[in-house]
Motif scaffolding. Sequence first.
Motif, short mmCIF file in Angstrom:
data_model
loop_
_atom_site.label_atom_id
_atom_site.label_comp_id
_atom_site.label_asym_id
_atom_site.label_seq_id
_atom_site.Cartn_x
_atom_site.Cartn_y
_atom_site.Cartn_z
N THR A 43 -48.40 -24.42 -4.94
CA THR A 43 -46.96 -24.62 -5.06
C THR A 43 -46.38 -23.84 -6.23
OG1 THR A 43 -47.28 -26.69 -6.28
CG2 THR A 43 -46.92 -26.86 -3.90
N LYS A 44 -47.20 -23.59 -7.25
CA LYS A 44 -46.75 -22.73 -8.36
C LYS A 44 -46.48 -21.33 -7.84
CE LYS A 44 -49.12 -25.20 -12.03
NZ LYS A 44 -50.07 -25.16 -13.11
N LEU A 45 -47.37 -20.85 -7.00
CA LEU A 45 -47.19 -19.52 -6.41
C LEU A 45 -45.98 -19.48 -5.49
CD1 LEU A 45 -50.94 -18.79 -5.57
CD2 LEU A 45 -49.62 -17.90 -7.51
N LEU A 46 -45.78 -20.55 -4.74
CA LEU A 46 -44.64 -20.64 -3.83
C LEU A 46 -43.33 -20.58 -4.59
CD1 LEU A 46 -43.64 -21.14 -0.90
CD2 LEU A 46 -43.75 -23.58 -1.42
N LEU A 47 -43.25 -21.27 -5.73
CA LEU A 47 -42.02 -21.27 -6.52
C LEU A 47 -41.66 -19.88 -7.02
CD1 LEU A 47 -41.92 -24.45 -8.77
CD2 LEU A 47 -40.44 -23.83 -6.90
N LYS A 48 -42.66 -19.06 -7.29
CA LYS A 48 -42.40 -17.71 -7.76
C LYS A 48 -41.75 -16.85 -6.67
CE LYS A 48 -46.09 -17.67 -11.18
NZ LYS A 48 -45.42 -17.58 -12.43
N LEU A 49 -42.02 -17.20 -5.41
CA LEU A 49 -41.49 -16.44 -4.28
C LEU A 49 -40.08 -16.88 -3.89
CD1 LEU A 49 -44.67 -16.39 -2.02
CD2 LEU A 49 -43.81 -14.53 -3.46
N VAL A 50 -39.71 -18.10 -4.21
CA VAL A 50 -38.43 -18.67 -3.79
C VAL A 50 -37.38 -18.41 -4.86
CG1 VAL A 50 -37.24 -20.81 -3.21
CG2 VAL A 50 -39.58 -20.46 -2.45
N ASN A 51 -36.19 -18.04 -4.42
CA ASN A 51 -35.08 -17.83 -5.35
C ASN A 51 -34.38 -19.17 -5.56
OD1 ASN A 51 -32.89 -17.09 -6.85
ND2 ASN A 51 -32.09 -15.61 -5.38
N SER A 52 -34.92 -19.99 -6.49
CA SER A 52 -34.37 -21.33 -6.70
C SER A 52 -33.01 -21.30 -7.38
CB SER A 52 -35.36 -22.18 -7.50
OG SER A 52 -35.62 -21.58 -8.74
N ASP A 53 -32.68 -20.23 -8.10
CA ASP A 53 -31.36 -20.13 -8.73
C ASP A 53 -30.26 -20.18 -7.68
OD1 ASP A 53 -32.54 -19.97 -11.20
OD2 ASP A 53 -32.22 -17.82 -11.46
N LYS A 54 -30.48 -19.52 -6.56
CA LYS A 54 -29.48 -19.49 -5.49
C LYS A 54 -29.21 -20.91 -4.98
CE LYS A 54 -28.63 -17.51 -0.93
NZ LYS A 54 -29.19 -16.72 0.17
N VAL A 55 -30.25 -21.71 -4.82
CA VAL A 55 -30.12 -23.08 -4.34
C VAL A 55 -29.32 -23.91 -5.33
CG1 VAL A 55 -31.40 -25.18 -3.76
CG2 VAL A 55 -32.25 -22.96 -3.00
N VAL A 56 -29.58 -23.75 -6.62
CA VAL A 56 -28.87 -24.50 -7.66
C VAL A 56 -27.39 -24.10 -7.68
CG1 VAL A 56 -28.67 -24.87 -10.15
CG2 VAL A 56 -30.91 -24.90 -9.07
N VAL A 57 -27.10 -22.81 -7.61
CA VAL A 57 -25.72 -22.34 -7.61
C VAL A 57 -24.98 -22.89 -6.40
CG1 VAL A 57 -24.25 -20.30 -7.39
CG2 VAL A 57 -26.15 -20.30 -9.02
N GLN A 58 -25.60 -22.89 -5.23
CA GLN A 58 -24.97 -23.43 -4.03
C GLN A 58 -24.68 -24.92 -4.18
OE1 GLN A 58 -27.83 -22.29 -1.04
NE2 GLN A 58 -26.72 -20.42 -0.52
N PHE A 59 -25.61 -25.65 -4.78
CA PHE A 59 -25.42 -27.08 -4.98
C PHE A 59 -24.25 -27.35 -5.92
CE2 PHE A 59 -26.30 -30.94 -7.50
CZ PHE A 59 -26.15 -31.87 -6.48
N VAL A 60 -24.18 -26.64 -7.03
CA VAL A 60 -23.10 -26.84 -7.99
C VAL A 60 -21.75 -26.48 -7.35
CG1 VAL A 60 -22.14 -26.07 -10.20
CG2 VAL A 60 -24.56 -26.60 -10.02
N GLU A 61 -21.72 -25.45 -6.54
CA GLU A 61 -20.49 -25.10 -5.83
C GLU A 61 -20.07 -26.21 -4.87
OE1 GLU A 61 -18.24 -22.60 -6.09
OE2 GLU A 61 -19.35 -21.96 -7.86
N ARG A 62 -21.04 -26.85 -4.21
CA ARG A 62 -20.73 -27.96 -3.31
C ARG A 62 -20.18 -29.15 -4.09
NH1 ARG A 62 -24.88 -27.91 0.01
NH2 ARG A 62 -26.28 -29.12 -1.29
N VAL A 63 -20.77 -29.44 -5.26
CA VAL A 63 -20.26 -30.53 -6.11
C VAL A 63 -18.82 -30.24 -6.52
CG1 VAL A 63 -20.50 -31.68 -8.35
CG2 VAL A 63 -22.53 -31.24 -6.95
#
Length: 126
Positions: free
Chosen positions: A95-115
Motif C-alpha cells: 500500500t506504500k507503493l500504491l500511494l506513490k502511484l496515486v495523485n492523492s492531492d487531486k482527491v483532497v482538492v476535489q473534496f475541499v471544493e465540494r465542502v
Amino acid sequence: MQKIMPNVVENTLVKGTENAVGAVYRQKYREGKRMQEYDVETIEYENEADFKKLKVTFTLANMFEITTSYEAKKLEDHKTYFRYTTTNNPLKLFTKLLLKLVNSDKVVVQFVERVKQVAEEEVRKR
C-alpha cells in the motif's frame, strides 16, 4: 456529512456521546457495488460560536490508518477560514507503493471544493 461525503451511506454512534471526544461511529462507505465498514473515533472536538474543530481517526480495510481534521473559524459575517488536514498512513508495504502511484492531492482538492460548494449552498438557502 451526507452532503460532503455522499459515499458514506451510514454513520451510526456505537460508543460514547454524540459529538464528543471518544465517540466511536460505525461508518458504511459504498464505492460502486462494494461496501466497506469501519469505526471512526473522534479524537478532538470543539463547537464554539466562532470556531469549530473535528478530528477523527480510523483504519480502512486493514491497509490504511487515516486521520482527518476539519477546522472552521468565522472571520466576518460572510467569510470563513476552513482548514482540512488528512494523513494516510499505509499499514502494508504494497500500500506504500500504491500511494506513490496515486495523485492523492487531486482527491483532497476535489473534496475541499465540494465542502466549499455545499457551505455556499447552505448560506444561500438562509
